[in-house]
Design an enzyme around this catalytic site. Sequence first.
Site, PDB file in Angstrom:
ATOM      1  N   ARG A  63       0.810  -1.220   0.000  1.00 37.60           N
ATOM      2  CA  ARG A  63       0.000   0.000   0.000  1.00 37.60           C
ATOM      3  C   ARG A  63       0.842   1.269   0.000  1.00 37.60           C
ATOM      4  NH1 ARG A  63      -1.714  -4.133   2.377  1.00 37.60           N
ATOM      5  NH2 ARG A  63      -3.895  -4.795   2.482  1.00 37.60           N
ATOM      6  N   THR A  64       1.782   1.359   0.937  1.00 36.89           N
ATOM      7  CA  THR A  64       2.548   2.594   1.084  1.00 36.89           C
ATOM      8  C   THR A  64       3.430   2.856  -0.129  1.00 36.89           C
ATOM      9  OG1 THR A  64       2.563   2.275   3.487  1.00 36.89           O
ATOM     10  CG2 THR A  64       4.147   3.836   2.573  1.00 36.89           C
ATOM     11  N   LYS A  91      24.736  -5.989  -1.275  1.00 34.68           N
ATOM     12  CA  LYS A  91      26.179  -6.235  -1.342  1.00 34.68           C
ATOM     13  C   LYS A  91      26.910  -5.661  -0.131  1.00 34.68           C
ATOM     14  CE  LYS A  91      26.138  -5.933  -6.419  1.00 34.68           C
ATOM     15  NZ  LYS A  91      26.683  -5.211  -7.592  1.00 34.68           N
ATOM     16  N   ARG A 113      11.532   3.784   3.676  1.00 33.46           N
ATOM     17  CA  ARG A 113      11.112   2.908   4.776  1.00 33.46           C
ATOM     18  C   ARG A 113      12.321   2.107   5.213  1.00 33.46           C
ATOM     19  NH1 ARG A 113       5.730  -0.704   4.876  1.00 33.46           N
ATOM     20  NH2 ARG A 113       4.979   1.390   5.395  1.00 33.46           N
ATOM     21  N   HIS A 141       5.099   6.634  11.374  1.00 31.48           N
ATOM     22  CA  HIS A 141       4.561   6.419  10.026  1.00 31.48           C
ATOM     23  C   HIS A 141       3.600   7.577   9.752  1.00 31.48           C
ATOM     24  CE1 HIS A 141       3.389   4.623   6.390  1.00 31.48           C
ATOM     25  NE2 HIS A 141       2.975   3.445   6.783  1.00 31.48           N
TER      26      HIS A 141
END
Length: 319
Positions: A63-64, A91, A113, A141
């Site tokens: 969703r985000t 890496k 995020r 959030h």
Amino acid sequence: MTKANVSLGGKDILDIASLSVDEIELILKTAAEMKKIMKRDIKKVPSLRGKAIVTLFYENSTRTRTSFELAGKYLGADVVNITTSSSSVAKGECLRDTILTLQSMNFDAIVMRHPMEGAAAYAAKISPAVVINAGDGAHAHPSQALLDLLTIREDGKKDFKGLKMAILGDILYSRVARSNIAAWTKLGADVHVAGPVTLMPHDIASLGVTVHDRIEDAIEGADVVDVLRIQLERQKKGLFPTTREYARIWGLNESRLKLAKPDVTLLHPGPMNRGLEISWDVGYCDNARIRDEVQNGVAIRMALEFLTLTGGKHIENID
């Protein structure tokens, strides 16, 4: 009323605490205008033409991430998505080097995020680009809290002062809970929380909420009920005995929802663990605004990108 001189131009969106009430009102007002674009047959305007946005997600998201990407594209920006599992992060590249690399490419905004609290604030110190926090660990959030505000208001609850708002479940690991608590208390709501003691932060009472030992007490007479997802992927210590026991004691079902007001607004940040924190029937009931939250997520993220990258100029030309 939103003050005419309020601007988010160039501002990093890191949490709700750093936003004033006037800034929140500006975001919600702008998001309402953005929904007009979303309802068009051709969902695109040139408001962010020439701007470049990168989404940098160290955790899975549907969703985000999708809504931030759509938001940028609807406004005419160039949007690049980076999945860390297939990037140089896999890496061994550190966060600082990743941010510096992106900055060398002259992105205007970084939507990030990260599983660590404070990662977005750290990125904001390194990069002159606008940084929008799409979730940092269990800390914040902000865009989720803003889309929930918009959803609640669209459900007829314009003034939050005196409203009883209940948050249920896994509060310990929930950045959504912390952001909603910050937003709702800032706007004058009476916030109540309930959940297992093992999933309750030790400092929860200091956030200005009422803590209950029983889910029924939090729900009774509530205007808004926000059910949190049990974050099974974060729990490695057996913080409750079984999922069946959790559903029996703490799950929201039809009989418990009846304790709330008849016009209660039911929220869930998704994805739902149906049959665990919320029953199947309740997730689809008439009071559920879960699909509205998803739609409003795009509008809020359009508003954030527009306001931070343009300062809110020419919003009158959006309609």
